[in-house]
Design a protein around this motif. Structure first.
Motif, PDB file in Angstrom:
ATOM      1  N   GLU A   4      24.381  75.804 138.428  1.00 58.10           N
ATOM      2  CA  GLU A   4      23.333  74.766 137.847  1.00 58.10           C
ATOM      3  C   GLU A   4      24.082  74.266 136.907  1.00 58.10           C
ATOM      4  O   GLU A   4      25.023  74.591 136.525  1.00 58.10           O
ATOM      5  N   CYS A   5      24.090  73.100 136.483  1.00 61.65           N
ATOM      6  CA  CYS A   5      24.112  72.091 135.399  1.00 61.65           C
ATOM      7  C   CYS A   5      23.205  72.541 134.094  1.00 61.65           C
ATOM      8  O   CYS A   5      21.917  72.481 134.614  1.00 61.65           O
ATOM      9  N   SER A   6      23.934  71.950 133.616  1.00 66.37           N
ATOM     10  CA  SER A   6      22.862  71.693 132.044  1.00 66.37           C
ATOM     11  C   SER A   6      23.633  70.252 131.060  1.00 66.37           C
ATOM     12  O   SER A   6      24.315  69.539 131.456  1.00 66.37           O
ATOM     13  N   GLY A   7      22.488  69.892 131.046  1.00 60.70           N
ATOM     14  CA  GLY A   7      22.233  68.740 130.287  1.00 60.70           C
ATOM     15  C   GLY A   7      21.565  67.834 130.060  1.00 60.70           C
ATOM     16  O   GLY A   7      20.113  68.119 131.371  1.00 60.70           O
ATOM     17  N   HIS A   8      21.257  66.450 129.446  1.00 57.73           N
ATOM     18  CA  HIS A   8      20.207  65.894 129.703  1.00 57.73           C
ATOM     19  C   HIS A   8      20.281  64.686 129.345  1.00 57.73           C
ATOM     20  O   HIS A   8      20.588  64.155 129.203  1.00 57.73           O
ATOM     21  N   LEU A  53      23.341  62.038 128.081  1.00 59.13           N
ATOM     22  CA  LEU A  53      24.204  60.712 129.072  1.00 59.13           C
ATOM     23  C   LEU A  53      22.937  59.146 130.088  1.00 59.13           C
ATOM     24  O   LEU A  53      22.152  60.455 129.906  1.00 59.13           O
ATOM     25  N   VAL A  54      23.376  58.566 129.689  1.00 54.59           N
ATOM     26  CA  VAL A  54      22.333  57.440 130.375  1.00 54.59           C
ATOM     27  C   VAL A  54      22.530  56.885 131.623  1.00 54.59           C
ATOM     28  O   VAL A  54      23.801  56.491 131.997  1.00 54.59           O
ATOM     29  N   LEU A  55      21.898  57.120 133.066  1.00 50.61           N
ATOM     30  CA  LEU A  55      22.455  56.579 134.623  1.00 50.61           C
ATOM     31  C   LEU A  55      21.544  55.128 134.040  1.00 50.61           C
ATOM     32  O   LEU A  55      19.956  55.525 134.082  1.00 50.61           O
ATOM     33  N   MET A  56      21.825  54.411 134.431  1.00 46.38           N
ATOM     34  CA  MET A  56      21.805  52.770 133.975  1.00 46.38           C
ATOM     35  C   MET A  56      21.805  51.786 134.996  1.00 46.38           C
ATOM     36  O   MET A  56      22.863  51.632 135.765  1.00 46.38           O
ATOM     37  N   ASP A  57      20.635  51.675 135.784  1.00 45.86           N
ATOM     38  CA  ASP A  57      20.997  50.693 136.567  1.00 45.86           C
ATOM     39  C   ASP A  57      20.888  48.917 136.555  1.00 45.86           C
ATOM     40  O   ASP A  57      19.808  49.172 134.744  1.00 45.86           O
ATOM     41  N   LEU A  58      21.414  48.316 136.929  1.00 45.34           N
ATOM     42  CA  LEU A  58      21.413  47.415 136.263  1.00 45.34           C
ATOM     43  C   LEU A  58      20.480  45.622 136.767  1.00 45.34           C
ATOM     44  O   LEU A  58      20.427  45.259 136.176  1.00 45.34           O
ATOM     45  N   TYR A 123      30.870  62.723 134.315  1.00 46.69           N
ATOM     46  CA  TYR A 123      30.979  61.709 132.675  1.00 46.69           C
ATOM     47  C   TYR A 123      30.285  62.882 132.007  1.00 46.69           C
ATOM     48  O   TYR A 123      31.086  62.467 130.374  1.00 46.69           O
ATOM     49  N   LEU A 124      29.714  64.336 132.315  1.00 47.03           N
ATOM     50  CA  LEU A 124      29.155  65.418 130.642  1.00 47.03           C
ATOM     51  C   LEU A 124      30.246  65.465 129.915  1.00 47.03           C
ATOM     52  O   LEU A 124      30.758  65.764 128.805  1.00 47.03           O
ATOM     53  N   ARG A 125      31.217  66.187 131.088  1.00 50.74           N
ATOM     54  CA  ARG A 125      32.473  66.543 130.618  1.00 50.74           C
ATOM     55  C   ARG A 125      33.601  65.484 129.915  1.00 50.74           C
ATOM     56  O   ARG A 125      34.810  65.722 129.385  1.00 50.74           O
ATOM     57  N   GLY A 126      32.870  63.699 130.063  1.00 48.98           N
ATOM     58  CA  GLY A 126      34.047  63.227 129.413  1.00 48.98           C
ATOM     59  C   GLY A 126      35.092  62.622 130.490  1.00 48.98           C
ATOM     60  O   GLY A 126      36.617  61.885 130.448  1.00 48.98           O
ATOM     61  N   THR A 127      34.681  62.924 132.282  1.00 47.15           N
ATOM     62  CA  THR A 127      36.045  62.354 132.948  1.00 47.15           C
ATOM     63  C   THR A 127      35.514  62.056 133.309  1.00 47.15           C
ATOM     64  O   THR A 127      34.317  62.382 134.709  1.00 47.15           O
ATOM     65  N   ARG A 128      36.165  60.809 134.156  1.00 47.89           N
ATOM     66  CA  ARG A 128      35.644  60.008 135.604  1.00 47.89           C
ATOM     67  C   ARG A 128      35.916  60.176 136.827  1.00 47.89           C
ATOM     68  O   ARG A 128      36.952  60.836 136.582  1.00 47.89           O
ATOM     69  N   PRO A 129      34.842  59.980 137.173  1.00 49.92           N
ATOM     70  CA  PRO A 129      34.939  60.625 139.176  1.00 49.92           C
ATOM     71  C   PRO A 129      35.545  59.653 139.938  1.00 49.92           C
ATOM     72  O   PRO A 129      35.828  58.821 139.635  1.00 49.92           O
TER      73      PRO A 129
END
Ligand code: MN
Length: 129
Positions: A4-8, A53-58, A123-129
């Motif tokens: 389970e993940c958490s975050g908005h 976090l925001v996932l942004m379609d360009l 990304y929520l943890r601040g590390t880039r995949p």
């Protein structure tokens, strides 16, 4: 991996099918998800809900995702929120333009829905995949 993940997460996408898929995949993994269909709505929802976090379609109708990201990063109340651009592989230069606009990273389209929840978690943890 079905932890389970958490975050908005705010999902900004003007294509209804793509948006519904991303929302479903993230909700199923436990994320709280908000949606916006335009750059203008993204700014309003982000200011109201303060996502993690925001996932942004360009590629959006009207205000582009680049411009919406730029405005978020110019807003003292939002600039700390990571913005991850959703970029089509074919659009050469979009990644560089996204980073110039202040985006914190990018995820290529088509989105791999099996990987997306873990990419978001990183990304929520601040590390880039
Ligand atoms: Mn689009």
């Amino acid at each position: 991996m079905t932890a389970e993940c958490s975050g908005h997460v705010l999902v900004v996408e003007d294509n209804a099918d793509n948006r519904a898929l991303v929302v479903k995949v993230l909700s199923r993994r436990g994320y709280r998800v908000a949606e916006a269909v335009s750059g203008e709505e993204a700014l309003a929802v982000a200011r109201r809900e303060r996502p993690d976090l925001v996932l942004m379609d360009l590629n959006l109708e009207g205000m582009s995702g680049f411009e919406a990201a730029r405005r978020m990063k110019a807003d003292p109340g939002l600039r700390h929120v990571p913005v991850v651009a959703i970029t089509a592989y074919a659009m050469v230069g979009d990644r560089e333009r996204a980073l110039e606009a202040g985006c914190d990273g990018y995820i290529p389209k088509p989105i791999d829905v099996r990987r997306l929840p873990d990419q978001v978690a990183e990304y929520l943890r601040g590390t880039r995949p």
